[in-house]
Design an enzyme around this catalytic site. Structure first.
Site, PDB file in Angstrom:
ATOM      1  CB  THR A  82      -0.915   0.019   1.239  1.00 32.10           C
ATOM      2  OG1 THR A  82      -0.094  -0.128   2.410  1.00 32.10           O
ATOM      3  CG2 THR A  82      -1.919  -1.111   1.193  1.00 32.10           C
TER       4      THR A  82
ATOM      5  CB  SER B  85       4.469   5.579   8.782  1.00 31.02           C
ATOM      6  OG  SER B  85       3.713   6.758   8.635  1.00 31.02           O
ATOM      7  CE  LYS B  86       2.270   1.524   4.189  1.00 30.10           C
ATOM      8  NZ  LYS B  86       2.662   0.247   3.636  1.00 30.10           N
ATOM      9  NE  ARG B  87      -2.213   7.329   7.003  1.00 25.80           N
ATOM     10  CZ  ARG B  87      -3.513   7.180   7.179  1.00 25.80           C
ATOM     11  NH1 ARG B  87      -3.962   6.096   7.773  1.00 25.80           N
ATOM     12  NH2 ARG B  87      -4.353   8.108   6.802  1.00 25.80           N
ATOM     13  NE  ARG B  88       4.274  10.089  11.464  1.00 26.89           N
ATOM     14  CZ  ARG B  88       3.261   9.797  12.258  1.00 26.89           C
ATOM     15  NH1 ARG B  88       2.336  10.690  12.508  1.00 26.89           N
ATOM     16  NH2 ARG B  88       3.175   8.612  12.816  1.00 26.89           N
TER      17      ARG B  88
END
Length: 486
Positions: free
Chosen positions: A13, A253-256
């Site tokens: 993801t 994280s990829k989200r950050r």
RNA sequence: GGCGCCAUCGUCUAGCGGUUAGGACGCCGGCCUCUCAAGCCGGUAACACGGGUUCGAUUCCCGUUGGCGCUACCA
């Protein structure tokens, strides 16, 4: 071959970033140091967010880093498939078995009902709300009534009483009171298993012996252990590694917006350096040595020596380690790593003739340890330009525009064109004696020449540089510089 | 809120009851030198706080504070 079996279970993801890479590395090292197996399993059941592009990138980047797997996508193996999305059929029997044995039960509560009961509590109590086990003890009649009414259900795991404790290979002994856990959902309405159930079954099926993952999974562990036991197996060894922080002090994280490995590759970092640096985040060699290859790491690495403290990524140190690796590369090897960048920038075209390659290697040798990253060759683009160079305005005003510089340069132009041959030694002798004649220090003569020829105030040794550039290009550039200052 | 994990220079770490608290990155000087790097030499900088335990705590125990994580029919 030991029977150690470890796995990396990324979900496609997002791109592979440093955090996941470190988990991959520690797993890989554990496998390689003991002759065990490293398994790659892709947890792509989140169909909404998983993409093939991410999958491909993860595979490419892991390979680029040298973290190869013994079982997994593209290599397969005896316990496949290794894409979770293709393992659909394997879960149901396990879940069914848990239900049969009373370790799990059908729950007919809808999300809406749950929310209702939850918000009926005061704010504080709602925070601590756990599933109230309404369906845990449904009578046969009640259940059949619900079924007849066509109510869909999920399967919940019946968390037993008591405590769950285990010895984590990194964290040491850990103990949890079971009653703090919900009867968690293990199979959704559509029958698919949820994460905690799926990992347990997959790890069991794949004969995983050591689960090495981020400590964000520590609280999941007791629940997974309960499930292992309910399925009649002893759980594997667990090792929870501290998380990696970005410079903002938050978990990477990829989200950050964590930077992907592909990104680092494009920025000019070597795989050796990335892997080396990452290994040092939470682990140190007993010898104190910091520049270590994968092989050396595998030799020395021990899970139990991992720190429990989360560490912060430091880009400066990565650069330093990268530079260390750059200088350790042999000239032909370094040349090879530089070529893609040179080609991308159009500084080198197509396949090299052996003469071209020889010349390139001499350039690389001369540039020596001035490259911190692969991309730094671009600071030396003037080596590759057939025609003129771009003059740095600061360099021009600081050196070329100085009184006397033009005169020295003009004199040098004659020296250079008169030089019988263009070898390093001949050039050095000629230029130094010219400076002496003029009564100036060698530096006073060399600096203007350097700027004239490279456009910059900094470069590798001047005589070698001139020789490599060749008389034709040198004279043309000196002329251009004279033009500039007149 | 509950539960859990963590706490040595700015960063990564060594330390495992008695050390001038060591190393590495970064930063600042110096040497070398045709410039820039590299290299070498030197400097800067830390045991979060409060209680215990002990002859003696950075080290062991408890608490406080702070950081982080988990607490989904997401993985």
């Amino acid at each position: 071959m030991s029977d150690v079996r470890v796995r990396l279970a990324p979900s496609p993801t997002g791109y592979l970033h440093l955090g996941v890479t470190r988990t991959a590395l520690y797993n890989w090292l554990t496998a390689r140091s003991g002759g065990g197996s490293f398994i790659l399993r892709i947890e792509d059941t989140d169909r909404e967010r998983s993409t093939d592009e991410f999958l491909e990138a993860i595979i490419t980047d892991l390979r680029w880093l040298g973290l190869d797997w013994d079982e997994g996508p593209e290599v397969e193996g005896p316990h496949g498939p290794y894409l979770q999305s293709q393992r659909g059929g394997t879960y149901a029997p396990f879940v069914e078995r848990l239900v049969q044995e009373g370790a799990a039960y059908r729950c007919y509560c809808t999300p809406e009902e749950l929310e209702e009961r939850r918000s009926a509590r005061s704010a504080d109590e709602a925070e601590a709300w756990k599933y109230d086990r309404k369906c845990a003890s449904l009578s046969r009649d009640e259940r059949e009534a619900l079924e007849r009414a066509g109510r869909p259900h999920v399967i919940r795991f019946r968390v037993p009483g008591g405590k769950t404790s285990f010895v984590d290979a990194i964290q040491g002994p850990v103990e949890f009171e079971n009653d703090q856990f919900d009867d968690l959902v293990i199979a959704r309405r559509d029958g698919t298993p949820t994460y905690n159930m799926a990992v347990v079954i997959d790890d069991m099926e794949m004969r995983v012996t050591h689960v090495i993952r981020g400590s964000d999974h520590l609280t999941n562990t007791p629940r997974q252990i309960m499930m292992w036991r309910a399925l009649g197996h002893e759980p594997p060894v667990f090792a929870h590694m501290p998380l990696l922080f970005g410079q903002d002090g938050k978990v990477l994280s990829k989200r950050r917006g964590a930077v992907s490995i592909g990104e680092y590759r494009r920025m000019g970092y070597l795989p050796e350096a990335i892997v080396n640096y990452i290994a040092l985040l939470g682990w140190a060699s007993e010898s104190g040595e910091e520049i270590l290859s994968l092989e050396q790491l595998a030799d020395e690495f021990e899970l139990s020596k991992l720190s429990r403290k989360p560490s912060t990524f430091d880009p400066d140190k990565l650069v330093w380690i990268n530079a260390q690796w750059m200088k350790r590369l042999s000239v032909p090897e370094r040349t090879e790593r530089l070529l893609p960048v040179l080609r991308d920038e159009g500084l080198v075209a197509g396949e090299l003739t052996s003469e071209e390659r020889e010349w390139l290697e001499r350039v690389v040798d001369l540039i020596d340890d001035r490259l911190k990253t692969v991309r730094d060759v671009l600071d030396f683009d003037w080596f590759f330009l057939a025609s003129g160079v771009t003059y740095d305005s600061m360099a021009v005003s600081k050196v070329l525009d100085k009184p006397g510089a033009g005169e020295i340069l003009a004199g040098l132009r004659k020296v250079l064109s008169d030089a019988p041959d263009f070898t390093t030694d001949a050039l050095e002798t000629a230029i130094r004696s010219y400076a002496e004649e003029k009564g100036v220090s060698a530096g006073k003569a060399i600096q203007p020449l350097r700027v004239a020829v490279t456009g910059k105030t900094a470069s590798p040794g001047m005589f070698e540089t001139l020789s490599l550039l060749g008389r034709h290009r040198v004279l043309a550039r000196v002329d251009a510089a004279l033009e500039l200052s007149s």
